[in-house]
Scaffold this motif. Structure first.
Motif, PDB file in Angstrom:
ATOM      1  N   UNK A  45      12.603  27.346  25.575  1.00 18.81           N
ATOM      2  CA  UNK A  45      13.207  26.101  25.102  1.00 18.81           C
ATOM      3  C   UNK A  45      12.598  24.875  25.794  1.00 18.81           C
ATOM      4  N   UNK A  46      11.865  25.070  26.881  1.00 23.06           N
ATOM      5  CA  UNK A  46      11.395  23.942  27.683  1.00 23.06           C
ATOM      6  C   UNK A  46      10.366  23.066  26.969  1.00 23.06           C
ATOM      7  N   UNK A  47       9.629  23.616  26.022  1.00 21.30           N
ATOM      8  CA  UNK A  47       8.593  22.845  25.324  1.00 21.30           C
ATOM      9  C   UNK A  47       9.105  22.155  24.064  1.00 21.30           C
ATOM     10  N   UNK A  48      10.328  22.427  23.698  1.00 26.46           N
ATOM     11  CA  UNK A  48      10.886  21.788  22.503  1.00 26.46           C
ATOM     12  C   UNK A  48      11.129  20.319  22.820  1.00 26.46           C
ATOM     13  N   UNK A  49      10.642  19.419  21.971  1.00 30.37           N
ATOM     14  CA  UNK A  49      10.842  17.984  22.233  1.00 30.37           C
ATOM     15  C   UNK A  49      12.323  17.634  22.343  1.00 30.37           C
ATOM     16  N   UNK A  50      12.615  16.620  23.146  1.00 33.10           N
ATOM     17  CA  UNK A  50      13.994  16.202  23.412  1.00 33.10           C
ATOM     18  C   UNK A  50      14.805  16.008  22.137  1.00 33.10           C
ATOM     19  N   UNK A  51      14.225  15.343  21.146  1.00 32.25           N
ATOM     20  CA  UNK A  51      14.981  15.025  19.932  1.00 32.25           C
ATOM     21  C   UNK A  51      15.276  16.255  19.073  1.00 32.25           C
ATOM     22  N   UNK A  52      14.578  17.357  19.316  1.00 27.00           N
ATOM     23  CA  UNK A  52      14.811  18.580  18.544  1.00 27.00           C
ATOM     24  C   UNK A  52      15.591  19.636  19.312  1.00 27.00           C
ATOM     25  N   UNK A  53      15.745  19.447  20.605  1.00 31.93           N
ATOM     26  CA  UNK A  53      16.361  20.485  21.430  1.00 31.93           C
ATOM     27  C   UNK A  53      17.801  20.789  21.018  1.00 31.93           C
ATOM     28  N   UNK A  54      18.636  19.776  20.869  1.00 28.03           N
ATOM     29  CA  UNK A  54      20.047  20.020  20.534  1.00 28.03           C
ATOM     30  C   UNK A  54      20.199  20.754  19.203  1.00 28.03           C
ATOM     31  N   UNK A  55      19.528  20.311  18.128  1.00 21.10           N
ATOM     32  CA  UNK A  55      19.686  21.056  16.875  1.00 21.10           C
ATOM     33  C   UNK A  55      19.124  22.477  16.946  1.00 21.10           C
ATOM     34  N   UNK A  56      18.001  22.656  17.656  1.00 19.21           N
ATOM     35  CA  UNK A  56      17.442  24.008  17.797  1.00 19.21           C
ATOM     36  C   UNK A  56      18.387  24.916  18.574  1.00 19.21           C
ATOM     37  N   UNK A  57      18.982  24.407  19.634  1.00 21.38           N
ATOM     38  CA  UNK A  57      19.922  25.187  20.434  1.00 21.38           C
ATOM     39  C   UNK A  57      21.163  25.543  19.625  1.00 21.38           C
ATOM     40  N   UNK A  58      21.688  24.569  18.887  1.00 21.86           N
ATOM     41  CA  UNK A  58      22.883  24.826  18.080  1.00 21.86           C
ATOM     42  C   UNK A  58      22.610  25.903  17.023  1.00 21.86           C
ATOM     43  N   UNK A  59      21.450  25.837  16.390  1.00 28.58           N
ATOM     44  CA  UNK A  59      21.095  26.847  15.393  1.00 28.58           C
ATOM     45  C   UNK A  59      20.926  28.214  16.044  1.00 28.58           C
ATOM     46  N   UNK A  60      20.251  28.250  17.185  1.00 29.96           N
ATOM     47  CA  UNK A  60      20.073  29.500  17.917  1.00 29.96           C
ATOM     48  C   UNK A  60      21.422  30.106  18.292  1.00 29.96           C
ATOM     49  N   UNK A  61      22.290  29.276  18.870  1.00 29.59           N
ATOM     50  CA  UNK A  61      23.625  29.763  19.256  1.00 29.59           C
ATOM     51  C   UNK A  61      24.389  30.286  18.051  1.00 29.59           C
ATOM     52  N   UNK A  62      24.367  29.535  16.976  1.00 24.07           N
ATOM     53  CA  UNK A  62      25.132  29.894  15.781  1.00 24.07           C
ATOM     54  C   UNK A  62      24.651  31.206  15.170  1.00 24.07           C
ATOM     55  N   UNK A  63      23.331  31.337  14.988  1.00 22.04           N
ATOM     56  CA  UNK A  63      22.808  32.519  14.303  1.00 22.04           C
ATOM     57  C   UNK A  63      22.611  33.720  15.216  1.00 22.04           C
ATOM     58  N   UNK A  64      22.201  33.482  16.445  1.00 21.65           N
ATOM     59  CA  UNK A  64      21.873  34.593  17.340  1.00 21.65           C
ATOM     60  C   UNK A  64      23.051  35.072  18.182  1.00 21.65           C
ATOM     61  N   UNK A  65      23.952  34.173  18.534  1.00 23.06           N
ATOM     62  CA  UNK A  65      24.989  34.530  19.493  1.00 23.06           C
ATOM     63  C   UNK A  65      26.400  34.549  18.918  1.00 23.06           C
ATOM     64  N   UNK A  66      26.685  33.640  18.001  1.00 24.27           N
ATOM     65  CA  UNK A  66      28.031  33.560  17.444  1.00 24.27           C
ATOM     66  C   UNK A  66      28.254  34.639  16.388  1.00 24.27           C
ATOM     67  N   UNK A  67      29.505  34.945  16.162  1.00 26.80           N
ATOM     68  CA  UNK A  67      29.864  35.864  15.086  1.00 26.80           C
ATOM     69  C   UNK A  67      29.704  35.135  13.752  1.00 26.80           C
TER      70      UNK A  67
END
Length: 132
Positions: A26-48
């Motif tokens: 996640x460290x190379x993801x630009x600042x403006x894209x980090x939050x949406x990328x993390x939210x998508x990752x959490x939602x699809x990979x970790x959440x039910x």
């Protein structure tokens, strides 16, 4: 378009809370894209979601056995285990992918008539449904 007011530090704090660390990928993801990328990752990979996590991860193992991505294969194998998959279930998922991909290669390579295939599949479905 997704907009967010979270700072990189806030997103990384959420990652630490969720995963115990900030994964380096996640460290190379630009600042403006980090939050949406993390939210998508959490939602699809970790959440039910509609698909139970164990099954999503088994799908991921099978999928990435084919894409030959060692990173994703490792991730989904370990995640599948965390969500309760056994070694036997992981092996079955990979074997299923091998079998399904083989049939795909054969049907496409032989240029099987698609409409005829679809019609036969409908007939098979009707037959199996009639048997209860």
């Amino acid at each position: 378009m997704t907009t967010t007011t979270l700072t990189r530090a806030e997103v990384e704090a959420d990652m630490r809370e969720t995963l115990g660390l900030v994964p380096s990928f996640f460290s190379r993801i630009p600042d403006e894209l980090l939050a949406p990328e993390w939210e998508l990752f959490k939602r699809l990979e970790l959440d039910q979601t509609l698909i139970p996590n164990k099954y999503k991860e088994l799908i991921g193992v099978a999928l990435h056995a084919e894409t030959k991505c060692s990173y994703c294969t490792l991730f989904h194998t370990e995640a599948a285990k965390l969500f309760g998959a056994t070694d036997e279930e992981i092996q079955e998922a990979v074997h299923y992918a091998k079998s399904s991909l083989g049939w795909s290669a054969y049907l496409n390579g032989m240029r099987e008539d698609y409409d005829g295939f679809a019609a036969e599949l409908t007939r098979i479905g009707e037959y199996l449904a009639s048997r209860g």
